[in-house]
Design a protein around this motif. Structure first.
Motif, PDB file in Angstrom:
ATOM      1  N   MET A  33       0.810  -1.226   0.000  1.00 56.73           N
ATOM      2  CA  MET A  33       0.000   0.000   0.000  1.00 56.73           C
ATOM      3  C   MET A  33       0.843   1.276   0.000  1.00 56.73           C
ATOM      4  O   MET A  33       0.507   2.236  -0.693  1.00 56.73           O
ATOM      5  CB  MET A  33      -0.927  -0.008   1.228  1.00 56.73           C
ATOM      6  N   GLN A  34       1.909   1.335   0.756  1.00 59.19           N
ATOM      7  CA  GLN A  34       2.697   2.554   0.886  1.00 59.19           C
ATOM      8  C   GLN A  34       3.555   2.792  -0.365  1.00 59.19           C
ATOM      9  O   GLN A  34       3.985   1.850  -1.036  1.00 59.19           O
ATOM     10  CB  GLN A  34       3.590   2.485   2.122  1.00 59.19           C
ATOM     11  N   LYS A  35       3.796   4.082  -0.612  1.00 57.88           N
ATOM     12  CA  LYS A  35       4.546   4.476  -1.800  1.00 57.88           C
ATOM     13  C   LYS A  35       6.032   4.205  -1.644  1.00 57.88           C
ATOM     14  O   LYS A  35       6.714   3.855  -2.614  1.00 57.88           O
ATOM     15  CB  LYS A  35       4.307   5.955  -2.082  1.00 57.88           C
ATOM     16  N   GLU A  36       6.571   4.382  -0.441  1.00 61.94           N
ATOM     17  CA  GLU A  36       7.998   4.187  -0.167  1.00 61.94           C
ATOM     18  C   GLU A  36       8.181   3.354   1.099  1.00 61.94           C
ATOM     19  O   GLU A  36       7.258   3.212   1.915  1.00 61.94           O
ATOM     20  CB  GLU A  36       8.698   5.542   0.014  1.00 61.94           C
ATOM     21  N   ASN A  37       9.391   2.832   1.247  1.00 61.66           N
ATOM     22  CA  ASN A  37       9.751   2.103   2.460  1.00 61.66           C
ATOM     23  C   ASN A  37      10.194   3.113   3.519  1.00 61.66           C
ATOM     24  O   ASN A  37      11.379   3.325   3.741  1.00 61.66           O
ATOM     25  CB  ASN A  37      10.882   1.105   2.179  1.00 61.66           C
TER      26      ASN A  37
ATOM     27  N   ASP B 129      20.467   5.827   2.340  1.00 59.26           N
ATOM     28  CA  ASP B 129      19.314   6.737   2.349  1.00 59.26           C
ATOM     29  C   ASP B 129      18.062   6.110   2.963  1.00 59.26           C
ATOM     30  O   ASP B 129      17.815   4.907   2.825  1.00 59.26           O
ATOM     31  CB  ASP B 129      18.986   7.166   0.920  1.00 59.26           C
ATOM     32  N   ARG B 130      17.268   6.981   3.643  1.00 58.33           N
ATOM     33  CA  ARG B 130      15.944   6.621   4.142  1.00 58.33           C
ATOM     34  C   ARG B 130      14.946   7.651   3.636  1.00 58.33           C
ATOM     35  O   ARG B 130      15.210   8.851   3.668  1.00 58.33           O
ATOM     36  CB  ARG B 130      15.897   6.605   5.687  1.00 58.33           C
TER      37      ARG B 130
ATOM     38  N   GLU C  76       5.523  16.043  -0.098  1.00 57.26           N
ATOM     39  CA  GLU C  76       6.856  15.971  -0.697  1.00 57.26           C
ATOM     40  C   GLU C  76       7.651  14.820  -0.080  1.00 57.26           C
ATOM     41  O   GLU C  76       7.705  14.670   1.142  1.00 57.26           O
ATOM     42  CB  GLU C  76       7.594  17.285  -0.456  1.00 57.26           C
ATOM     43  N   VAL C  77       8.254  13.998  -0.930  1.00 57.15           N
ATOM     44  CA  VAL C  77       9.114  12.909  -0.461  1.00 57.15           C
ATOM     45  C   VAL C  77      10.528  13.454  -0.281  1.00 57.15           C
ATOM     46  O   VAL C  77      11.100  14.041  -1.208  1.00 57.15           O
ATOM     47  CB  VAL C  77       9.118  11.728  -1.454  1.00 57.15           C
ATOM     48  N   VAL C  78      11.066  13.291   0.906  1.00 47.30           N
ATOM     49  CA  VAL C  78      12.398  13.791   1.229  1.00 47.30           C
ATOM     50  C   VAL C  78      13.290  12.610   1.593  1.00 47.30           C
ATOM     51  O   VAL C  78      12.814  11.494   1.820  1.00 47.30           O
ATOM     52  CB  VAL C  78      12.343  14.813   2.381  1.00 47.30           C
ATOM     53  N   THR C  79      14.578  12.889   1.676  1.00 51.73           N
ATOM     54  CA  THR C  79      15.554  11.820   1.926  1.00 51.73           C
ATOM     55  C   THR C  79      16.512  12.219   3.034  1.00 51.73           C
ATOM     56  O   THR C  79      17.086  13.313   3.004  1.00 51.73           O
ATOM     57  CB  THR C  79      16.364  11.514   0.656  1.00 51.73           C
TER      58      THR C  79
ATOM     59  N   ARG D  49      19.872  11.192  11.533  1.00 53.10           N
ATOM     60  CA  ARG D  49      19.408   9.819  11.729  1.00 53.10           C
ATOM     61  C   ARG D  49      17.965   9.691  11.240  1.00 53.10           C
ATOM     62  O   ARG D  49      17.580   8.702  10.638  1.00 53.10           O
ATOM     63  CB  ARG D  49      19.510   9.445  13.210  1.00 53.10           C
ATOM     64  N   TYR D  50      17.157  10.697  11.523  1.00 49.45           N
ATOM     65  CA  TYR D  50      15.810  10.839  10.970  1.00 49.45           C
ATOM     66  C   TYR D  50      15.712  12.229  10.353  1.00 49.45           C
ATOM     67  O   TYR D  50      16.351  13.175  10.823  1.00 49.45           O
ATOM     68  CB  TYR D  50      14.744  10.664  12.059  1.00 49.45           C
ATOM     69  N   TYR D  51      14.893  12.350   9.327  1.00 46.84           N
ATOM     70  CA  TYR D  51      14.773  13.641   8.644  1.00 46.84           C
ATOM     71  C   TYR D  51      14.309  14.709   9.635  1.00 46.84           C
ATOM     72  O   TYR D  51      13.440  14.477  10.473  1.00 46.84           O
ATOM     73  CB  TYR D  51      13.809  13.530   7.471  1.00 46.84           C
ATOM     74  N   ASN D  52      14.889  15.907   9.542  1.00 46.16           N
ATOM     75  CA  ASN D  52      14.655  17.043  10.446  1.00 46.16           C
ATOM     76  C   ASN D  52      15.366  16.882  11.793  1.00 46.16           C
ATOM     77  O   ASN D  52      15.246  17.763  12.643  1.00 46.16           O
ATOM     78  CB  ASN D  52      13.158  17.291  10.712  1.00 46.16           C
ATOM     79  N   TYR D  53      16.082  15.789  11.985  1.00 45.55           N
ATOM     80  CA  TYR D  53      16.738  15.555  13.269  1.00 45.55           C
ATOM     81  C   TYR D  53      18.248  15.402  13.082  1.00 45.55           C
ATOM     82  O   TYR D  53      18.776  14.280  13.051  1.00 45.55           O
ATOM     83  CB  TYR D  53      16.159  14.321  13.961  1.00 45.55           C
ATOM     84  N   PRO D  54      18.989  16.516  12.979  1.00 47.51           N
ATOM     85  CA  PRO D  54      20.456  16.419  12.918  1.00 47.51           C
ATOM     86  C   PRO D  54      21.003  15.996  14.274  1.00 47.51           C
ATOM     87  O   PRO D  54      20.434  16.291  15.333  1.00 47.51           O
ATOM     88  CB  PRO D  54      20.891  17.849  12.563  1.00 47.51           C
TER      89      PRO D  54
END
Length: 586
Positions: A476-480, A510-511, A527-530, A565-570
């Motif tokens: 169902m989901q577009k990305e992992n 990449d995640r 928006e899909v970000v990496t 480690r997670y997007y928006n979390y330096p």
């Protein structure tokens, strides 16, 4: 004297016998007449004379001694030494001393304390004592915290991790049991605001991004040496956070074992109860409650041979979703086998498995501390998993393990950023600023490849690494979301005399994630970000002043990159902590 008489008697007897033989021969010659070969007269055969013992004379009882005494000549020996010319000069011998390895004394207790940049205290300890001969009482404590200080973030980024564990252990000839009390406390801040959204300073000053949690658990284990019940485990825990989300978890896992000759039959039981409720739903409204009860039994038949081991089993589960008042019965394979093609060099193994696994709030929050308190738990149903691989040693100092697997899973948990519910001015919950994560569940096919190599170059130096590649196909989901395709770890350990060193290099590719802009437009996919690939190099060095006292220094993120480690979390840059460790006995 008696011996001399015997010798004389034997000597006289020999003379009589010789004389008798001569007389017989002479008589035989006289008795025969001359033979004329031309005469025709009859030849008269005369019987030869056969004497009897009576015809001989008797031997004297005491013969005369006529033995002559012969004196031995005296011989004198003399050695004449003759020198031999030689240029060989032997080395003088010297006793070789035996080098004894230094005996290392092991202490039962230690306390380690340190401090580093980013205002980061560190405290670890292990205390153990023996109240009785067969009992043990211990306490383990770990704490690491930081006041933060990442320049790129707009909210406080402090964190704190604390866990303490006390246990009591008793051992006798029949069983070993252990009962422990575990306490965990964590505090993190939702500091990862979206980069593409502006927030007023007034709003930022009002936001308290702290997310703290507390957990308390009782853990018990028992092992029997001679009993049908071979072992058992018990877990009772409660977990809650500062927003009001809570969870209770209870699990019992006994194991029965029936040995039959070289084979074994065992039964593994699993009784699990999980109950929880979230603070509220992310977009508002009452929180969600969940309650699950699982009862499983796994009969296994084990075949053990010198180079072959086979386990044939099946997992049977009764699964009840008590919140939705539904129930089901499911079965999963539990088969594995291994065979040593070349002992200690090459072993092949394969198997098939599966099962039902509860996703607890405590476990997922430990993995990602920025998870939203609106979490809702759904069990993951691993319908089947097939795997196989090889392991062994390439050389005496080089080991390896390679594994490949394929699995089908229902309700695989995925972590994805929540959308922002703030216009940048009005106050909302501290986790509703696009800075927390939600859990999405999907049906997935997972192919995984894993490998590990270790090299023991010497007693002082060890080197190795492992890598994991995964390919996830979602329905169902577009990305992992936040699932990496490759992660690896390379390590090196060195110790010599009073020095010890450890180095670790972590890599993750990449995640994918999303970054929703406010207001949410349901007609447009976010928006899909990496979160990009990163390398994290860590090292630790320790020097022992004595058997009891040592100093250490740790350096994390030596590459000084503020990776995410997670997007928006330096993460923090270079982190250095130094301290001392003291060992002792109570």
């Amino acid at each position: 004297m008696q011996t001399i008489q015997n010798i004389n008697q034997k000597f006289m007897l020999r003379k009589v016998l010789l004389l008798s033989v001569l007389l017989l021969s002479f008589s035989a010659l006289i008795a025969q007449k001359p033979k004329d070969t031309l005469s025709t007269e009859v030849i008269e055969v005369v019987k030869p004379y056969v004497p009897t013992i009576a015809d001989s004379f008797k031997i004297n009882d005491v013969p005369s001694n006529s033995e002559e005494v012969v004196e031995k000549d005296s011989i004198t020996y003399q050695i004449n030494s003759v020198p031999v010319a030689s240029t060989f000069t032997p080395n003088k011998g010297k006793a070789k001393s035996v080098v004894k390895p230094e005996k290392i004394r092991l202490y039962d207790n230690y306390i380690s304390a340190g401090f580093g940049n980013y205002t980061s205290p560190l405290l670890n300890g292990y205390l153990k004592t023996y109240p009785q001969r067969d009992s043990e009482l211990g306490f383990i404590f770990n704490h690491h915290s930081s006041k933060g200080g990442i320049k790129e973030v707009r909210l406080a980024d402090a964190y704190s991790d604390t866990d303490a564990n006390g246990y009591y252990k008793m051992e006798d000839n029949q069983m070993v049991w252990r009962l422990g009390l575990n306490l965990i406390h964590g505090k993190y801040n939702y500091y990862g605001l979206p980069e593409n959204q502006t927030f007023s300073q007034e709003l930022l000053n009002k936001i308290d991004p702290k997310h703290s949690y507390f957990g308390l658990g009782v853990i018990g284990a028992i092992d029997f040496s001679e009993s049908i019940v071979s072992e058992g485990k018990v877990l009772m825990s409660t977990f809650s956070d500062n927003f009001g989300s809570s969870e209770q978890h209870f699990r019992v896992q006994p194991k029965l074992e029936l040995p039959i000759a070289t084979e074994r039959i065992n039964f593994e039981f699993d009784l699990e109860y999980l109950k929880g409720n979230s603070y509220q739903q992310y977009h508002g409204g009452d929180g969600q409650k969940y309650k699950y009860f699982n009862l499983g039994v796994t009969p296994n038949f084990e075949i053990l041979r010198e180079q072959l081991s086979i386990n044939l089993g099946v997992k049977l589960y009764f699964i009840a979703n008590m919140g939705h008042k539904t129930a089901d019965v499911k079965a999963y394979p539990n088969v594995d086998a291994s065979y040593q093609l070349i002992p200690e060099v090459l072993t092949v193994f394969a198997g098939a498995g599966g099962g039902i696994y509860n996703n607890t709030y405590e476990e997922l929050l430990t993995e990602n501390p920025y998870l939203s308190p609106t979490f809702y738990s759904v069990p993951t149903d691993e319908k089947y998993k097939f795997y196989g691989g090889v392991k062994g040693k390439i050389a005496s100092n080089m080991g390896y393990v390679f594994t490949g697997s394929y699995a089908k899973k229902d309700n695989l948990p995925l972590m994805q950023l929540n959308p922002s519910l703030s216009n940048g001015i009005d106050e909302v919950k501290p986790y509703q600023l696009g800075n927390s994560f939600q859990i999405l569940y999907d049906i997935a096919e997972v192919i995984a490849l894993e490998g590990e190599l270790t090299f023991d170059f010497s007693k002082q130096f060890t080197f190795g690494g492992n890598a994991n590649m995964s390919f996830v196909n979602l329905q169902m989901q577009k990305e992992n979301w936040n699932i990496t395709s490759l992660k690896a770890n390379v390590f090196a350990d060195y110790h010599h005399d009073k020095w010890k060193g450890v180095a670790r290099l972590f890599m993750m590719t990449d995640r994918k994630d999303i970054n929703s802009a406010y207001p949410i437009d349901l007609t447009v996919f976010p928006e899909v970000v990496t979160a990009g690939t990163y390398l994290d190099l860590n090292a630790e060095m320790a020097y022992s002043f004595s058997e009891r006292l040592a100093a250490f220094a740790k350096a994390n993120n030596l590459l000084t990159t503020h990776y995410k480690r997670y997007y928006n979390y330096p993460v923090q840059g270079l982190q250095i902590i130094a301290g001392i460790t003291y060992k002792f006995d109570l």
